[in-house]
Design an enzyme around this catalytic site. Structure first.
Site, short mmCIF file in Angstrom:
data_model
loop_
_atom_site.label_atom_id
_atom_site.label_comp_id
_atom_site.label_asym_id
_atom_site.label_seq_id
_atom_site.Cartn_x
_atom_site.Cartn_y
_atom_site.Cartn_z
N HIS A 184 0.77 -1.02 0.18
CA HIS A 184 -0.09 -0.13 -0.02
C HIS A 184 0.91 1.22 0.16
O HIS A 184 1.91 1.34 0.64
CB HIS A 184 -1.03 -0.06 1.30
N GLU A 209 -4.16 2.38 -7.10
CA GLU A 209 -4.35 3.29 -6.11
C GLU A 209 -3.54 4.64 -6.44
O GLU A 209 -2.47 4.90 -5.68
CB GLU A 209 -4.56 2.73 -4.56
#
Ligand code: PGA
Length: 220
Positions: free
Chosen positions: A97, A146
């Site tokens: 992430h 993302e």
């Protein structure tokens, strides 16, 4: 094919917050709005067992994932949680992430090791990529695009840009599933539902409140 909805609670919620979330979820969700969706909840390690036991006791249609994994096997690695410890509770793991890359200086090399550990424990891997140049290890099952500027800002990427990005990635790595993450909520999701390369969503802020989350799930 299932649409993935992966809820990332990040560093939020105590056990009593998680209890309240499940009570709220139970009151609001309907089985029909979940048709064709695979829900994956990624809480902190501290609430993982509680979430596991609550899902089992209530037969909620939710699988569990974690937000990170140790790059090492189990052993003398203080503070790390190893793949086989995760496997007791969860089937999925988020790796790479952008918040981990930025705040914990996580490198592509460490991410590769985390992928190996995850696969040894037969976890389904969700690799977060921030652009079409992010290295993609072969073990990645689900690729979450993302873009950093879309995370937690209320400003998602454009559907057009997302389509372009995911199509490029898909042409290079055709046998993976592709999801989008970044300011997805019940309003912003609509545009992304039109994109055929999107197999689901990674949802941060809008997953923290169960009513908001169920509202999001009822949009399709
Ligand atoms: P957000 O987070 O939904 O709060 O923007 C998404 C993510 O971290 O991928």
């Amino acid at each position: 094919m299932n649409t993935y909805v992966i809820a990332n609670w990040k560093s939020n919620k105590t056990v009593s917050d998680a209890r309240a979330w499940f009570q709220n979820f139970a009151e609001h969700f309907s089985k029909t709005s979940l048709d064709g969706k695979q829900l994956v909840l990624c809480p902190s390690f501290t609430t993982l067992q509680f979430c596991h036991d609550t899902i089992a006791a209530n037969d909620f249609p939710i699988k569990l994932g974690v937000q990170d994994i140790s790059p090492f096997k189990d052993g003398s690695y203080t503070g790390a949680v190893a793949a086989n410890q995760i496997r007791e509770f969860a089937h999925y793991v988020i790796i790479g992430h952008s918040e981990r890359r930025q705040n914990f200086s996580e490198t592509d090399e460490q991410i590769k090791e985390k992928m190996h550990r995850a696969k040894e424990a037969e976890l389904i891997t969700i690799l977060c990529v921030q652009s079409d140049t992010t290295p993609i290890p072969a073990e990645s099952d689900i690729i979450a695009y993302e873009p950093v500027e879309a995370i937690g800002t209320g400003n998602p990427d454009s559907a057009e840009n997302t389509q372009k990005m995911l199509s490029t990635l898909k042409s290079k790595y055709p046998n993976k599933q592709y999801i989008y993450g970044g300011s997805i909520n019940k309003d912003t999701v609509k545009e992304f539902l039109q994109i055929d390369v999107v197999d689901g969503f990674l949802v941060g802020s809008a997953s923290l409140d169960a009513t908001m989350f169920v509202n999001l799930l009822s949009q399709w």
